[in-house]
Design an enzyme around this catalytic site. Structure first.
Site: not given
Ligand SMILES: NC(=O)c1ccc[n+]([C@@H]2O[C@H](COP(=O)([O-])OP(=O)(O)OC[C@H]3O[C@@H](n4cnc5c(N)ncnc54)[C@H](O)[C@@H]3O)[C@@H](O)[C@H]2O)c1
Length: 508
Positions: A264, A298
Site C-alpha cells: 500500500e 495517502c
C-alpha cells in the site's frame, strides 16, 4: 521530557522509558528512540528498540505460538478480535490523544483512526463465521472438487507514520481471524503509539489464555529491523504500508524469494469538478481532502481539475477557506490543521515550493513555513501549475494542492491517469453518463473511484488499495482476507473407480 504534562499517557501504560519489543514478554535492549511531539519539537518519552538476537527470539516465540492459534476455530479467533475491539473502545479517548500528540493529526481525526480499527474488528468478527471456499462441479463421477483456505503462518506487518494505529487494525483484525500470528513493525517516529496499541491487544490475548506472541511487536529502524523482516523467508506474507521507494525495495527482496506481499504505497489523488457539478459539495470535499491530516494521508487530494466555467470562483473560494483554517495544536478543540510530522517533512515542503516555482508554478495561497515555538508547522498551500509539470507527477507528502483548469472532461480523465500512482480519485458531477464512464474501462485507473465524495475517508467494508506505483493487494474489507490465507484446491474421490480428468485412459 514532556511526559509529565500528558496525564493520559499513564492510562495507556506509557512510562518515561518504554520497552520496544513484545513477543509474549516485553524486551528491548537495542537503540534508544526519542519520541518527539511535532507540535513543540520536544521529547515526550523514550522507547528502547530491539536487537538482532531479540528479533530471532521473537520469531521463535511466534513459531511456538502458531499451531495452537491456527487450530483454534475461526469463530473463536473472531471472538478474541471482538474483545480487542471492545478494549479499543474503552481506550479510544486516551489513545486518540496519544495519536494527536505523537503523530500530529487533530484529535477528531485521531479518534476516527481508532474507530477505524474498532470497525475492522467488528467486520472481522463477522467474517470469522463466513470465510469460505467454493465447491465446484467435478467432471469425474463420484468426485468432489472444492477449495479450502488455511492460515499462512507468520505475517509481517510494516506500517507508516501517518496511520500509526488504523493500518495495523486493517491487517491484524483480518489476519488474526484467518489464523495467522503476526509481527508488527510500526514507524519509529510513532513508537509510543505502537507500544500503547500493543499493550491493548496483548492484554486481551493473555486474559483469554492465549500466547501474547501471536501479536508480537518489534520497534526499530526500517534499514535494520525492517530489512530483517523482508529478508526472512519464514514470513508467509509481508504487508507493507509506506512510500513507493521503500515499497519498491520490499517488492524486489520479497518477490525474489517468491514471497507474498501486500503493498500500500504512495498516492497522487485527483478530484475533478465537472461543468455540471454541485460546486458547493465539491468545495467541502476538496477542503477536507487537501488540508485534512495536514496533507499527510495517502488519499490526500493533491491535484484538483476544475472545469473552466467554475475555475475562477473555485480558486477564490478555496483561497478564502484556506485563510480561515485554524492551524495549531492538534489537541486543542477547533484546530483543523496540526503540524507536519517531522522536521524532515518541513524541509520536503520548503524544497517542494522552490521546485514548484522553478517549474513555472504560481503560489495562489500559502507557501511558507510557520515559525511557531519548535513545532513543525507550514501553511496549507494552493498552487496554479500545468497538469504535466514533472513535480505534479510526484507525491509531496505535505499540504500542497495543485489547481488546474480543463475544458473537456475527457482531458481531465486523461490527466487523472497520467501520473505513476493509482490510489484514489473523485469526480464531482450530476450527470449519470459521466459517472458510468468514470467507473468504466476508459475512466479512472485508480483502486478507489469515487463520485461526489472526497478522495479520502474510505469505509472499511470496501477493499482498500491502489494500482500502478501505489502497489498491489487490498486491505480491510471485501475479500481482502484471501490474501492472508493459503488456498488449496482439493479433489476427493468417493467412488471405487479411478477416472482421470480430460478423459485420459492411462494403462487400462
Ligand atoms: N496506500 C496506502 O494505503 C498508504 C497508507 C498510508 C501511507 N502510505 C504512504 O506512506 C508514505 C508515508 O509514510 P512513511 O514516511 O512512514 O513511509 P516510509 O516508506 O518511509 O516508512 C514506512 C515503514 O517502512 C519502514 N521501512 C523503511 N525502510 C525499510 C526497509 N528497507 N525495509 C523494511 N521496512 C522499511 C519504516 O521504518 C516504516 O515503518 C506516503 O508515501 C504515503 O502515501 C500509503
Amino acid at each position: 521530557m514532556e511526559y509529565s504534562q500528558h496525564a493520559f499517557l499513564k492510562e495507556l501504560g506509557i512510562t518515561e522509558e518504554n520497552s520496544g519489543l513484545y513477543n509474549g514478554k516485553w524486551g528491548g535492549k537495542g537503540d534508544l528512540i526519542k519520541c518527539i511531539n511535532p507540535t513543540t519539537g520536544n521529547v515526550i518519552a523514550t522507547v528502547r528498540g530491539a536487537t538482532s538476537e531479540e528479533y530471532e527470539e521473537t520469531i521463535q516465540a511466534m513459531i511456538a505460538a502458531k499451531t495452537k492459534w491456527a487450530l483454534t476455530p475461526a469463530p473463536k479467533r473472531g471472538e478474541i478480535v471482538r474483545l480487542i475491539g471492545e478494549s479499543l473502545r474503552a481506550k479510544i479517548v486516551p489513545l486518540a490523544k496519544l495519536i494527536s500528540l505523537e503523530m500530529g493529526k487533530i484529535f477528531i481525526e485521531a479518534k476516527g483512526e481508532v474507530q477505524e480499527f474498532i470497525d475492522v474488528c467488528d467486520f472481522a468478527t463477522g467474517l470469522s463465521r463466513s470465510i469460505n471456499g467454493q465447491v465446484m462441479p467435478s467432471e469425474r463421477p463420484g468426485h468432489v472438487l472444492l477449495e479450502n483456505w488455511n492460515p499462512l503462518g507468520l505475517v509481517g506487518i510494516i506500517t507508516a507514520f501517518n496511520f500509526p494505529c488504523a493500518v495495523l487494525g486493517w491487517n491484524a483484525a483480518i489476519s488474526l481471524i484467518c489464523g495467522n500470528v503476526q509481527l508488527w513493525k510500526g514507524a519509529s517516529s510513532t513508537s509510543l503509539i505502537t507500544v500503547a496499541v500493543t499493550k491493548i491487544v496483548v492484554e486481551v490475548l493473555e486474559k483469554n489464555g492465549f500466547d501474547g506472541a501471536i501479536c508480537s511487536t518489534i520497534i526499530g529502524p526500517g534499514r535494520t529491523v525492517g530489512e530483517k523482516m523482508i529478508q526472512d523467508k519464514r514470513f508467509g506474507l509481508i504487508s507493507f504500508t509506506g512510500s513507493t521507494d521503500v515499497g519498491r525495495r520490499i517488492s524486489q527482496v520479497v518477490h525474489s524469494n517468491f514471497g507474498r506481499t501486500i503493498l500500500e504505497l504512495g498516492g497522487n489523488n485527483a478530484i475533478i469538478v465537472a461543468e455540471d457539478a454541485n460546486v458547493e459539495l465539491a468545495l467541502r470535499a476538496v477542503l477536507f481532502a487537501s488540508v485534512g491530516t495536514t496533507g499527510q494521508r495517502c488519499t490526500t487530494c493533491r491535484r484538483l481539475f476544475v472545469h473552466e466555467s467554475h475555475y475562477d470562483a473555485v480558486l477564490e473560494r478555496l483561497k478564502k477557506a484556506y485563510s480561515t483554517v485554524k492551524i495549531g495544536d492538534p489537541l486543542v478543540e477547533g484546530t483543523l490543521v496540526g503540524p507536519l510530522h517531522t522536521a524532515a517533512a518541513v524541509k520536503e515542503y520548503t524544497e517542494g515550493i522552490e521546485e514548484i516555482i522553478k517549474q513555472g508554478g504560481k503560489i495562489a495561497y500559502g507557501g511558507k513555513k510557520i515559525d511557531r515555538a519548535g513545532g513543525f508547522f507550514v501553511e496549507p498551500t494552493l498552487v496554479e501549475i500545468n497538469h504535466d509539470a514533472p513535480i505534479v507527477k510526484t507525491e509531496l507528502f505535505v499540504p500542497i494542492l495543485y489547481v488546474m483548469k480543463f475544458k473537456n472532461l475527457d482531458d481531465a480523465f486523461e490527466w487523472n491517469n497520467e501520473v505513476p500512482q493509482g490510489l484514489s480519485s473523485s469526480l464531482f458531477t450530476n450527470n449519470q453518463m459521466n459517472i458510468f464512464k468514470w467507473m468504466g474501462p476508459t475512466g479512472s485507473d485508480c483502486g478507489i473511484v469515487n463520485v461526489n465524495v472526497a478522495t479520502n475517508g474510505a469505509e472499511i467494508g470496501g477493499g482498500f488499495g491502489g494500482h500502478k506505483e501505489t502497489g498491489d493487494g487490498i486491505e480491510s474489507g471485501s475479500d481482502a482476507w484471501k490474501q492472508y490465507m493459503r488456498r488449496s484446491t482439493c479433489t476427493i474421490n468417493y467412488s471405487t473407480s479411478m477416472p482421470l480428468s480430460q478423459g485420459i485412459e492411462f494403462g487400462n
